[in-house]
Design a protein around this motif. Structure first.
Motif, mmCIF file in Angstrom:
data_model
loop_
_atom_site.group_PDB
_atom_site.id
_atom_site.type_symbol
_atom_site.label_atom_id
_atom_site.label_comp_id
_atom_site.label_asym_id
_atom_site.label_seq_id
_atom_site.Cartn_x
_atom_site.Cartn_y
_atom_site.Cartn_z
ATOM 1 N N VAL A 1 40.350 -53.851 -51.998
ATOM 2 C CA VAL A 1 39.307 -53.222 -51.193
ATOM 3 C C VAL A 1 39.307 -53.881 -49.820
ATOM 4 O O VAL A 1 39.742 -55.025 -49.666
ATOM 5 N N GLY B 1 38.448 -48.473 -50.067
ATOM 6 C CA GLY B 1 38.834 -48.851 -51.419
ATOM 7 C C GLY B 1 39.703 -47.805 -52.084
ATOM 8 O O GLY B 1 40.019 -46.759 -51.507
ATOM 9 N N PRO C 1 30.023 -56.091 -53.131
ATOM 10 C CA PRO C 1 30.752 -55.714 -54.350
ATOM 11 C C PRO C 1 30.859 -56.902 -55.298
ATOM 12 O O PRO C 1 30.898 -58.057 -54.855
ATOM 13 N N TRP D 1 40.391 -57.740 -50.088
ATOM 14 C CA TRP D 1 40.329 -58.421 -51.382
ATOM 15 C C TRP D 1 41.385 -57.828 -52.300
ATOM 16 O O TRP D 1 41.535 -56.602 -52.378
ATOM 17 N N ARG E 1 30.719 -56.475 -47.459
ATOM 18 C CA ARG E 1 30.354 -55.107 -47.774
ATOM 19 C C ARG E 1 31.624 -54.256 -47.709
ATOM 20 O O ARG E 1 32.438 -54.423 -46.809
ATOM 21 N N GLN E 2 31.761 -53.339 -48.651
ATOM 22 C CA GLN E 2 33.017 -52.587 -48.771
ATOM 23 C C GLN E 2 33.091 -51.470 -47.742
ATOM 24 O O GLN E 2 32.165 -50.673 -47.596
ATOM 25 N N LEU F 1 36.848 -55.018 -46.531
ATOM 26 C CA LEU F 1 35.488 -55.524 -46.456
ATOM 27 C C LEU F 1 35.118 -55.917 -45.040
ATOM 28 O O LEU F 1 35.974 -56.387 -44.276
#
Length: 245
Positions: free
Chosen positions: A151, A142, A119, A168, A138-139, A153
């Motif tokens: 989000v 969210g 992201p 995050w 990588r997400q 991760l």
């Protein structure tokens, strides 16, 4: 609740957890769900559907062709138990009986998530070390409709297992969580994605001004949820909240 798109003949533990969480939200009179989704991977539908391990094997075979994924090691438990749900999501709020509660989650299938690009979290002031870290993310969850700037991760580090889970927040940056991926799903099923729940699994205090609203959300969740969803145990969450206040 709207039934999932597609059916899994014999859902595993984590599939049942997530689908039950969606059902619990949808059938609770004190919760208004504005959006929800549950989509089964087409290969997993029906009595002859692909197993989680088979789905993982196909994905990881393809991953070996990509330089950024070639040396990534996925925990065998994820291989055996990751939900075969292409996506499961809900956006909800409390009604008049619980007006201080809001939440959202949007969880893609794990092996789909690791193929997505990182992201776009870096900004012009990000240091080289920060950019290197952010490129590994990588997400996995969210809030596209809430717009919280938060989000969850997974960090893709070569030859590392279990893979680290981070969150995050646009205000505070990246924070490592004290959970692995399947532990994240367990906690999500209990919290239903109440906004800010991930902070209970970081090392940050909730006493500061920046996280005062998060602390209030956690108090509200733990005040209301034992009555709304009594089938769950909230002891661990209460302990974590007390440690951070």
């Amino acid at each position: 609740m709207t039934p999932p798109e597609g059916t899994i003949a014999s859902p595993n533990h984590y599939e049942r957890l997530l689908l039950s969480a969606l059902d619990e939200l949808g059938t609770c009179p004190q919760i208004a769900v504005s959006r929800q989704e549950a989509t089964v991977e087409s290969e997993a539908e029906g009595p002859d559907g692909i197993t989680p391990a088979e789905l993982a094997a196909e994905a990881m075979e393809a991953a070996q062709l990509l330089p950024e994924l070639a040396d990534i090691t996925v925990d065998p438990r994820i291989t055996e138990e990751a939900p075969r749900l292409r996506r499961i999501a809900a956006h909800w709020r409390g009604t008049d009986a619980a007006p201080d509660l809001t939440g959202e989650f949007r969880v893609p299938q794990f092996h789909r998530a690791i193929f997505d690009p990182a992201p776009p979290l870096a900004w012009e002031g990000s240091t080289p070390d920060e950019r290197e870290l952010l490129a590994q993310f990588r997400q996995i969850d969210g809030h596209p409709h809430s717009g919280t700037g938060q989000v969850a991760l997974v960090r893709l580090m070569p030859h590392t297992a279990p893979l680290e889970i981070w969150m995050w927040d646009d205000r505070l940056g990246a924070q490592r969580m004290d959970l692995d991926y399947l532990g994240y799903l367990e906690a999500l099923a209990v919290t239903k994605g109440t906004h800010g729940w991930q902070y209970l699994f970081t090392g940050l205090s909730l006493r500061g001004v920046d996280l005062r609203h998060t602390a209030d959300q956690m108090r509200a969740m733990l005040d209301h949820f034992p009555e709304l969803f009594p089938q769950h145990d909230y002891t661990r969450l209460r302990e974590r909240l007390e440690e951070r206040l």
